[in-house]
Structures are given as C-alpha cells and as structure tokens.
Write an enzyme that holds these catalytic residues in place. Structure first.
Site, PDB file in Angstrom:
ATOM      1  N   GLY A   1     -11.682  -3.669  18.631  1.00 21.37           N
ATOM      2  CA  GLY A   1     -11.449  -4.418  17.773  1.00 21.37           C
ATOM      3  C   GLY A   1     -11.197  -3.825  15.983  1.00 21.37           C
TER       4      GLY A   1
ATOM      5  N   GLU B   1      -4.650   0.462  13.495  1.00 27.54           N
ATOM      6  CA  GLU B   1      -4.088  -1.320  13.803  1.00 27.54           C
ATOM      7  C   GLU B   1      -3.537  -1.775  12.514  1.00 27.54           C
ATOM      8  OE1 GLU B   1      -4.388  -1.887  18.665  1.00 27.54           O
ATOM      9  OE2 GLU B   1      -6.007  -2.791  16.798  1.00 27.54           O
TER      10      GLU B   1
ATOM     11  N   HIS C   1      -9.391  -8.898  14.702  1.00 29.16           N
ATOM     12  CA  HIS C   1      -8.691  -8.348  15.825  1.00 29.16           C
ATOM     13  C   HIS C   1      -9.537  -8.089  17.143  1.00 29.16           C
ATOM     14  CE1 HIS C   1      -6.062  -6.543  19.352  1.00 29.16           C
ATOM     15  NE2 HIS C   1      -6.620  -5.231  18.588  1.00 29.16           N
TER      16      HIS C   1
ATOM     17  N   HIS D   1     -11.034  -8.061  21.394  1.00 29.17           N
ATOM     18  CA  HIS D   1     -10.483  -8.012  22.663  1.00 29.17           C
ATOM     19  C   HIS D   1     -11.072  -8.607  24.032  1.00 29.17           C
ATOM     20  CE1 HIS D   1      -8.780  -3.383  21.583  1.00 29.17           C
ATOM     21  NE2 HIS D   1      -8.630  -4.388  21.169  1.00 29.17           N
TER      22      HIS D   1
END
Length: 227
Positions: free
Chosen positions: A27, A78, A97, A99
C-alpha cells in the site's frame, strides 16, 4: 518542506497498518498541497514501523521529485497512479491505496461490489456499485490509466488482481472510504455465502434520494447536517 502534510501521511499510513488494511509494507499514501500542487507521498521500501515524516517524498504532477529529505529514498513505484488520480479528480487532495483481504479477493475475481447496504452512498458510487479498474502492472502507466474511468463514477475502486484505491478531500476521509470498501466487501462476501446467490441490492434511485429528516428542527444554524 510541507512538514505538516508529511506528518499526516505518516499518521494515516500507520493507521491503515493498524486497521490491517495493508500489511508487510504493501500500500501507499499521498496528500496534495492545494497551494503548490505538490504531493507528499510514501517512499518505496520503508517499513511503516520505522517511517518518519523525514522519509516522505515531495513530488510534482510531472512525476519529478522535488525533495527527498532523508536522501537516497525514492517515491513509491505506484506514484504514477497517485498523480493520475489528482489529474483526473482536481476536487480531491488525498489518495489511499491498500491491499485489504476481502476487497482484494473481489478485485482478483474482477467482480464489482454492489450496493448491498445503503451506506454505499458514502463512496459516491454513481452507478450503484464499487467498480473494478482493469488490470495494470504495478508501477506502469497502464495501472495509472486504469483508474481514470472508475474514478469518474466512484470515490473508490478495486484494482484487478491488486487491491483497492480511494480518494478524498483529506487523508482522514480517504482512509475512512477505503475502510468502508473493506467492510462492504466483507458484508457482500457473507451475504453471497449465506444465500448461495447474489443478494438484493439497494436501487440507484434510492441511493440518490437521501435527505436529512425534515421532522428534525435545527434551531442552531451552526449545525451541519450529515449522515
């Protein structure tokens, strides 16, 4: 530079870890400074238990690193996905973000999460479901471009075979939304398991008709109405 924003990134990254939304360093998190347009984003390869605000990277929307205070640290691989979110949604200033397990399971199946509970309205899902962004290899423009259309219809999206992403005006709001994604995914999973078929969903028309109860009289004009 932007020390207060860097501290917020650390704070909410650690909160996400404690909520078990992302483990083992997975993340990433970012916040945008409305004045400069710069974003403060988590670095690559730093354990959140050891993360300091000095480690947070400052970038611009051209993917150029403006500041790496600790030296030698690079922004998350990312970062392009975060930048694309800000370009696609100029109304937001935070991207999260993660997971999380239940949501990622549906992302693996390329299965959107319908509005099985009314609270899905919190995610501003215009089409009545949490969408799935098509697969893009992490760190590539394919991944960053995959979120453009989902973010047009929702403040949160699943990332096929990857995880989840949510946006907000603040990191607190974005983390709340991505926490709801995991909660709704878990509710949907148990509903499917118990019923053995697709559960009933809340119609889009119903999702769009929420209003604060007119029967409640707000004599104090300073009170804000919210769900």
């Amino acid at each position: 530079m932007l020390e207060s924003l860097k501290k917020q990134v650390v704070e909410y990254a650690v909160q996400a870890e404690k909520k078990r939304l992302c483990q083992q360093g997975s993340g990433n998190f970012s916040i945008r400074d409305p004045k400069t347009g710069y974003i403060c984003v988590t670095p690559s390869g730093v354990d959140r238990a050891e993360l300091s605000f000095h480690d947070i990277i400052v970038m611009n929307l051209n993917a150029e690193v403006i500041e790496s205070e600790s030296g030698g640290l690079r922004p998350t691989s990312e970062s392009l996905m975060h930048i694309q979110a800000y370009k696609s949604r100029p109304d937001i200033n935070a991207v999260v973000h993660t997971h999380s397990r239940f949501a990622t399971a549906f992302a693996i199946l390329n299965k959107s999460i319908p509005a099985v509970v009314y609270e899905t309205t919190i995610l501003n899902c215009k089409n009545g479901y949490i969408p799935v962004a098509p697969y893009g290899r992490p760190g590539t423009s394919a991944l960053s471009n995959s979120i453009i259309n989902p973010l047009k219809i929702s403040d949160a999206t699943l990332l096929q075979s990857h995880g989840t992403l949510a946006v907000g005006h603040t990191l607190k709001e974005a983390l709340l939304k991505i926490s709801y994604v995991e909660e709704f995914a878990e509710i949907y999973y148990y509903s499917l398991t118990i019923a053995g078929k697709e559960p009933p969903v809340v119609p889009i028309s119903e999702l769009q008709n929420w209003a604060y109860p007119k029967e409640i009289t707000l004599l104090d004009k300073n009170i804000r109405t919210s769900k």
